[in-house]
Design a protein around this motif. Structure first.
Motif, PDB file in Angstrom:
ATOM      1  N   ARG A  42       4.477  74.843  33.841  1.00 43.63           N
ATOM      2  CA  ARG A  42       4.571  73.884  34.944  1.00 43.63           C
ATOM      3  C   ARG A  42       5.948  73.230  34.975  1.00 43.63           C
ATOM      4  O   ARG A  42       6.529  72.949  33.921  1.00 43.63           O
ATOM      5  CB  ARG A  42       3.521  72.795  34.796  1.00 43.63           C
ATOM      6  N   ARG A  71       8.387  68.014  36.941  1.00 44.82           N
ATOM      7  CA  ARG A  71       7.976  67.036  37.949  1.00 44.82           C
ATOM      8  C   ARG A  71       6.458  66.886  38.012  1.00 44.82           C
ATOM      9  O   ARG A  71       5.945  65.887  38.539  1.00 44.82           O
ATOM     10  CB  ARG A  71       8.523  67.415  39.329  1.00 44.82           C
ATOM     11  N   ALA A  72       5.715  67.851  37.463  1.00 47.15           N
ATOM     12  CA  ALA A  72       4.256  67.761  37.426  1.00 47.15           C
ATOM     13  C   ALA A  72       3.750  67.097  36.144  1.00 47.15           C
ATOM     14  O   ALA A  72       2.547  66.906  35.987  1.00 47.15           O
ATOM     15  CB  ALA A  72       3.638  69.152  37.565  1.00 47.15           C
ATOM     16  N   TYR A  73       4.643  66.730  35.234  1.00 48.10           N
ATOM     17  CA  TYR A  73       4.251  66.098  33.980  1.00 48.10           C
ATOM     18  C   TYR A  73       3.874  64.633  34.224  1.00 48.10           C
ATOM     19  O   TYR A  73       4.415  63.968  35.100  1.00 48.10           O
ATOM     20  CB  TYR A  73       5.407  66.112  32.971  1.00 48.10           C
TER      21      TYR A  73
END
Length: 303
Positions: free
Chosen positions: A129, A132-134
């Motif tokens: 991933r 920015r999706a963390y």
């Protein structure tokens, strides 16, 4: 490991840092404490050569900064003001880029080293991933991983547990203690007094740009020479130990004398029920409030 002399940073008429003398020794876990706006982050940025001081001197690992930055910084790991990442790339790719951009990074061992630090910070099973999706906590862990890539002699961290849940905070604490046992000196800027009290060996307290305290934690929280007695019969303690009672707060009685066994024997012998007994020690929060003042906008208490 870190030494400053008369360190000053002015922004116009404002002195964000005002003549501080830091002394961080090899083997320390040094807690750098202060309320928001006290000058902690400005100081840390000057230590690493990211901001030039108005006056004074900075030395890291025995060398003057920022003059010796190229020699010194490869031996220092840092996480300042939250990690900066390329949001469209994965965590692994971000660490690989960071390693490639820094001096001394070996391409041959890069993949192995990236995997090792990801496992150290609890991201070993991270997928592809983009960052920015963390979550905020995952980004903070990734920033810590970046600070560990070169196996630093000195680790400089600014609020490293920001965004972490209690389990994450505990894991980072154990990681830092493990690094310390392996020989890494840790300089930790924080406002979480409870965390610093569990982790650090020495502390410095910054208040409105002034270093108002710098001492061994064990010295600051050493016994005061008094004993704390917990009893449902506080009034009877005063009668039995006339002249030795220093304070009474409900069922808590502070008695002059650093031998709890002696105090207990006197009270029990006189028929006074005792439910708890301990040497009186100041907490780090009490020490910091005494040094920096008790206004809530200046010192943040333990959480």
């Amino acid at each position: 490991m870190i030494s400053t002399r008369g360190l000053v940073k002015r922004y116009g008429r404002i002195r964000a840092v005002d003549g501080i003398d830091l002394d961080v020794r090899a083997g320390d876990v040094y807690g750098f404490l202060g309320a928001n706006g006290s000058g902690k982050t400005t100081t840390v940025r000057m230590l690493l050569g990211l901001v030039l001081p108005t006056a004074g001197e900075v030395a890291l690992l025995g060398e003057r900064m920022p003059r010796a930055a190229r020699r010194v910084l490869p031996r220092v790991g840092a996480l300042i003001e939250g990690p900066a990442h390329h949001g469209h790339l994965s965590g692994r790719a971000n660490l690989a880029l960071l390693d490639a951009a820094g001096p001394g990074g070996s391409r041959r061992t890069r993949t192995r080293r990236v995997q090792e630090v990801l496992e150290q910070v609890g991201l070993g099973g991270v997928d592809r991933r983009p960052v920015r999706a963390y979550s905020l906590g995952m980004r903070q862990r990734l920033g810590l991983a970046g600070a560990l890539l070169r196996r630093p002699e000195l680790l400089v961290l600014d609020e490293p547990t920001n965004g972490l849940d209690p389990q994450g905070i505990s894991e980072v604490r154990e990681l830092l203690l493990d690094l310390h046992r392996g020989g890494t000196t840790v300089f930790l800027s924080s406002h979480l007094l409870a965390e610093v009290e569990q982790l650090c060996t020495r502390v410095g307290v910054l208040d409105r740009g002034h270093l108002v305290l710098q001492e061994e934690l064990a010295t600051l929280t050493a016994p005061t020479g008094a004993t704390v007695v917990h009893t449902p019969a506080a009034d009877r303690v005063r009668a039995v130990l006339d002249g030795r009672v220093l304070a009474v707060e409900g069922s808590r009685v502070v008695v002059r004398g650093a031998d709890p066994a002696e105090v207990n024997a006197l009270l029990v012998g006189a028929g006074v029920p005792v439910t708890g007994l301990a040497l009186q020690r100041p907490t780090l929060e009490e020490v910091v409030l005494a040094a920096a003042g008790s206004s809530p906008d200046r010192v943040e208490g333990a959480r």
